[in-house]
Design a protein around this motif. Structure first.
Motif, short mmCIF file in Angstrom:
data_model
loop_
_atom_site.label_atom_id
_atom_site.label_comp_id
_atom_site.label_asym_id
_atom_site.label_seq_id
_atom_site.Cartn_x
_atom_site.Cartn_y
_atom_site.Cartn_z
N SER A 139 0.84 -1.20 0.00
CA SER A 139 0.00 0.00 0.00
C SER A 139 0.87 1.24 0.00
O SER A 139 1.94 1.27 0.61
CB SER A 139 -0.91 0.03 1.24
OG SER A 139 -1.81 -1.04 1.23
N HIS A 178 -3.28 4.07 -2.47
CA HIS A 178 -3.19 2.99 -3.45
C HIS A 178 -2.94 1.69 -2.70
O HIS A 178 -2.10 1.64 -1.81
CB HIS A 178 -2.06 3.23 -4.45
CG HIS A 178 -1.91 2.13 -5.44
ND1 HIS A 178 -2.73 1.99 -6.53
CD2 HIS A 178 -1.06 1.09 -5.49
CE1 HIS A 178 -2.37 0.92 -7.22
NE2 HIS A 178 -1.36 0.34 -6.60
N GLN A 179 -3.66 0.64 -3.10
CA GLN A 179 -3.46 -0.67 -2.49
C GLN A 179 -3.38 -1.70 -3.60
O GLN A 179 -4.22 -1.72 -4.49
CB GLN A 179 -4.61 -1.01 -1.55
CG GLN A 179 -4.72 -0.07 -0.38
CD GLN A 179 -5.93 -0.36 0.50
OE1 GLN A 179 -6.83 -1.08 0.12
NE2 GLN A 179 -5.94 0.22 1.67
N ALA A 180 -2.34 -2.54 -3.55
CA ALA A 180 -2.17 -3.60 -4.54
C ALA A 180 -2.15 -4.94 -3.82
O ALA A 180 -1.51 -5.08 -2.79
CB ALA A 180 -0.89 -3.39 -5.33
N LEU A 220 5.18 1.61 -9.36
CA LEU A 220 3.92 2.33 -9.27
C LEU A 220 4.14 3.75 -9.73
O LEU A 220 5.09 4.41 -9.31
CB LEU A 220 3.42 2.34 -7.82
CG LEU A 220 2.17 3.16 -7.54
CD1 LEU A 220 0.96 2.56 -8.26
CD2 LEU A 220 1.90 3.24 -6.05
N ILE A 237 1.68 7.09 -9.95
CA ILE A 237 0.34 7.54 -9.59
C ILE A 237 0.36 9.05 -9.34
O ILE A 237 1.37 9.59 -8.89
CB ILE A 237 -0.17 6.77 -8.34
CG1 ILE A 237 -1.64 7.05 -8.07
CG2 ILE A 237 0.67 7.07 -7.12
CD1 ILE A 237 -2.25 6.12 -7.03
N ASP A 268 -1.30 12.23 -7.31
CA ASP A 268 -2.05 12.55 -6.10
C ASP A 268 -2.32 14.05 -6.06
O ASP A 268 -1.56 14.84 -6.61
CB ASP A 268 -1.26 12.11 -4.85
CG ASP A 268 -2.06 12.28 -3.57
OD1 ASP A 268 -3.29 12.03 -3.58
OD2 ASP A 268 -1.46 12.66 -2.54
#
Length: 154
Positions: free
Chosen positions: A79, A88-90, A108, A110, A112
């Motif tokens: 996370s 974000h959680q994978a 990752l 991303i 924000d």
């Protein structure tokens, strides 16, 4: 910016937004282990203080994740947090179809929108996803975990 209108060149201000305002780069090169299904810090963290509340933060992150298990159904979960908020959680990372140890890179990228000009800390945490007794972050000196924070003016 030089523009031309009706054949006449004139200077004008450039369009706003999309400018790189600052960059923060952090690395972490210590092996980290978590043998529980509770999120724990990986050790990778970076802090940025946005210059504008309207700025976006582009987060680029890379870590080596592994599992040490004889259970082929073992999973890893990671996370990304802004402060105490998961953004974000994978799940289901570092799975193999055979029993044994597996290591793989996790990347990752991303965007924000923290909507603040206060210092903002990003960090990763990890845990066992399913069935796994041990999950490792292979943050060695040869392949350190890395996080880059780019403030982009809106």
């Amino acid at each position: 910016v030089l523009t031309v209108a009706g054949g006449v060149p004139t200077w004008s201000a450039p369009a706003g937004g999309g400018k790189l305002l600052q960059m923060v780069h952090a690395t972490y090169s210590t092996f980290t282990r978590n043998s529980t299904s509770t999120l724990a810090d990986t050790g990778l963290t970076a802090t940025i203080t946005p210059t504008l509340a309207s700025s976006k933060i582009l987060i680029l992150m890379f870590q080596q994740i592994g599992k040490s298990s004889n259970d082929a159904t073992n999973r890893v979960a990671i996370s990304l947090f802004r402060g105490a908020t998961a953004i974000h959680q994978a799940q289901d990372l570092a799975r193999t179809d055979y029993a044994g140890e597996t290591v793989q890179g996790y990347t990752l990228n991303i965007v924000d929108s923290p909507a603040t000009t206060s210092a903002t800390t990003y960090k990763t945490q990890f845990k066992n996803g399913v069935n796994g007794p041990i999950v490792d972050m292979y943050n060695g000196a040869n392949y350190p975990a890395q996080m880059i924070l780019l403030e982009i003016g809106a």
